[in-house]
Design a protein around this motif. Structure first.
Motif, PDB file in Angstrom:
ATOM      1  N   ALA A 284      42.886  51.467  29.497  1.00 26.59           N
ATOM      2  CA  ALA A 284      42.665  51.563  30.948  1.00 26.59           C
ATOM      3  C   ALA A 284      43.935  52.001  31.657  1.00 26.59           C
ATOM      4  O   ALA A 284      45.029  51.521  31.347  1.00 26.59           O
ATOM      5  N   PRO A 285      43.816  52.905  32.618  1.00 27.47           N
ATOM      6  CA  PRO A 285      44.996  53.318  33.385  1.00 27.47           C
ATOM      7  C   PRO A 285      45.504  52.187  34.270  1.00 27.47           C
ATOM      8  O   PRO A 285      44.731  51.377  34.780  1.00 27.47           O
TER       9      PRO A 285
ATOM     10  N   GLU B  12      33.396  47.674  32.562  1.00 31.14           N
ATOM     11  CA  GLU B  12      33.703  47.998  33.956  1.00 31.14           C
ATOM     12  C   GLU B  12      33.938  46.731  34.774  1.00 31.14           C
ATOM     13  O   GLU B  12      34.841  46.667  35.606  1.00 31.14           O
ATOM     14  N   ARG B  13      33.118  45.707  34.522  1.00 33.54           N
ATOM     15  CA  ARG B  13      33.271  44.449  35.267  1.00 33.54           C
ATOM     16  C   ARG B  13      34.579  43.752  34.889  1.00 33.54           C
ATOM     17  O   ARG B  13      35.260  43.181  35.752  1.00 33.54           O
ATOM     18  N   LEU B  14      34.912  43.800  33.608  1.00 29.53           N
ATOM     19  CA  LEU B  14      36.165  43.192  33.164  1.00 29.53           C
ATOM     20  C   LEU B  14      37.363  43.856  33.831  1.00 29.53           C
ATOM     21  O   LEU B  14      38.243  43.187  34.379  1.00 29.53           O
ATOM     22  N   LEU B  15      37.394  45.185  33.807  1.00 22.60           N
ATOM     23  CA  LEU B  15      38.515  45.907  34.393  1.00 22.60           C
ATOM     24  C   LEU B  15      38.570  45.701  35.907  1.00 22.60           C
ATOM     25  O   LEU B  15      39.657  45.595  36.490  1.00 22.60           O
ATOM     26  N   ALA B  16      37.405  45.628  36.544  1.00 24.88           N
ATOM     27  CA  ALA B  16      37.369  45.364  37.990  1.00 24.88           C
ATOM     28  C   ALA B  16      37.915  43.971  38.287  1.00 24.88           C
ATOM     29  O   ALA B  16      38.614  43.766  39.279  1.00 24.88           O
TER      30      ALA B  16
ATOM     31  N   GLY C 217      44.601  40.819  39.851  1.00 27.10           N
ATOM     32  CA  GLY C 217      45.971  41.312  39.872  1.00 27.10           C
ATOM     33  C   GLY C 217      46.400  41.745  41.258  1.00 27.10           C
ATOM     34  O   GLY C 217      47.577  41.657  41.611  1.00 27.10           O
ATOM     35  N   GLY C 218      45.446  42.192  42.071  1.00 29.94           N
ATOM     36  CA  GLY C 218      45.755  42.625  43.428  1.00 29.94           C
ATOM     37  C   GLY C 218      45.770  41.510  44.443  1.00 29.94           C
ATOM     38  O   GLY C 218      45.939  41.754  45.637  1.00 29.94           O
ATOM     39  N   GLY C 219      45.530  40.282  43.989  1.00 28.86           N
ATOM     40  CA  GLY C 219      45.602  39.144  44.899  1.00 28.86           C
ATOM     41  C   GLY C 219      44.271  38.614  45.371  1.00 28.86           C
ATOM     42  O   GLY C 219      44.211  37.665  46.147  1.00 28.86           O
TER      43      GLY C 219
END
Length: 228
Positions: free
Chosen positions: A24-25, A115-119, A125-127
């Protein structure tokens, strides 16, 4: 770049998660651990932004590992604590409730798609500390009545809300009901930034590590009641 530590006692699941994240990027896998004790040591050494934490492991389980990692980060006081996303096989899990009570930011079912995991990793991670408000609320409602009866090792009684202002209490109630910051802002006729300020002050006053933990506290103190 979001730095992620993966913790799972099952090799195939752990390897699958690591492979997905590495592809994942914007994600860097800084380590992988097969048990809670290894997770605590790796978290201290690698200082990840997000930890994917298996909840049911032999030896030091995910609740205990979460408590130790967050306590260690608080003692270090050097930068923000990692956000812990608990991995579980079913949502109504009292172990997951214990992890949220200990300060985990949210949880994710192991059968969730890539997709759900990465989201979820990106959100945490973004708070965005509460990835699935409605599901988390249902989990907390299911187990809040057991507060202080041994859910997790060394469970502490909920904090006193007397230190909060009237507005902070209002915001906490709405957070516990699963409303987003934007929905709370609309309900109270204040800005979204003001909601965040009230939440941050509440968490500081009550010594909380995550929004999910704030939801737990709201139920355990009786500020809101299951089904109310």
């Amino acid at each position: 770049m979001t730095r992620v530590l993966v913790v799972d006692d099952q090799f195939l699941i752990r390897a699958g998660l690591v492979g997905l994240l590495r592809a994942a990027p914007g994600v860097e896998v800084v380590g992988e651990a097969a048990d809670g004790a290894e997770a605590v040591a790796l978290a201290a050494r690698t200082r990840p932004d997000v930890i994917l934490m298996d909840i049911r492991m032999p030896g030091l389980n995910g609740i205990q590992a979460t408590e130790r990692i967050l306590a260690g980060a608080a003692n270090e006081g050097d930068g923000p604590a990692p956000r812990i996303l608990v991995l579980t096989t079913f949502d109504l899990d009292e172990y997951v409730y214990g992890a949220l009570r200990a300060g985990a930011s949210g949880f994710l079912l192991k059968d969730s798609g890539p997709e759900r995991l990465l989201a979820a990793v990106a959100a945490v991670g973004g708070g965005d500390a509460l990835f699935a408000p409605s599901v988390t609320r249902r989990l907390v409602e299911a187990f809040a009545r057991q507060a202080g009866t041994g859910v997790g090792d060394g469970a502490e009684p909920p904090p006193d809300l007397a230190a909060l202002t009237t507005r902070e209490v209002e915001v906490l109630k709405l957070i516990a009901r699963g409303l987003s910051n934007l929905e709370i802002a609309d309900r109270l006729y204040i800005s979204e930034a003001t909601v965040k300020t009230h939440l941050n002050r509440t968490m500081t006053k009550l010594d909380l590590d995550s929004r999910a933990q704030a939801v737990v506290v709201a139920y355990e103190t009786g500020l809101v009641t299951p089904g109310g």
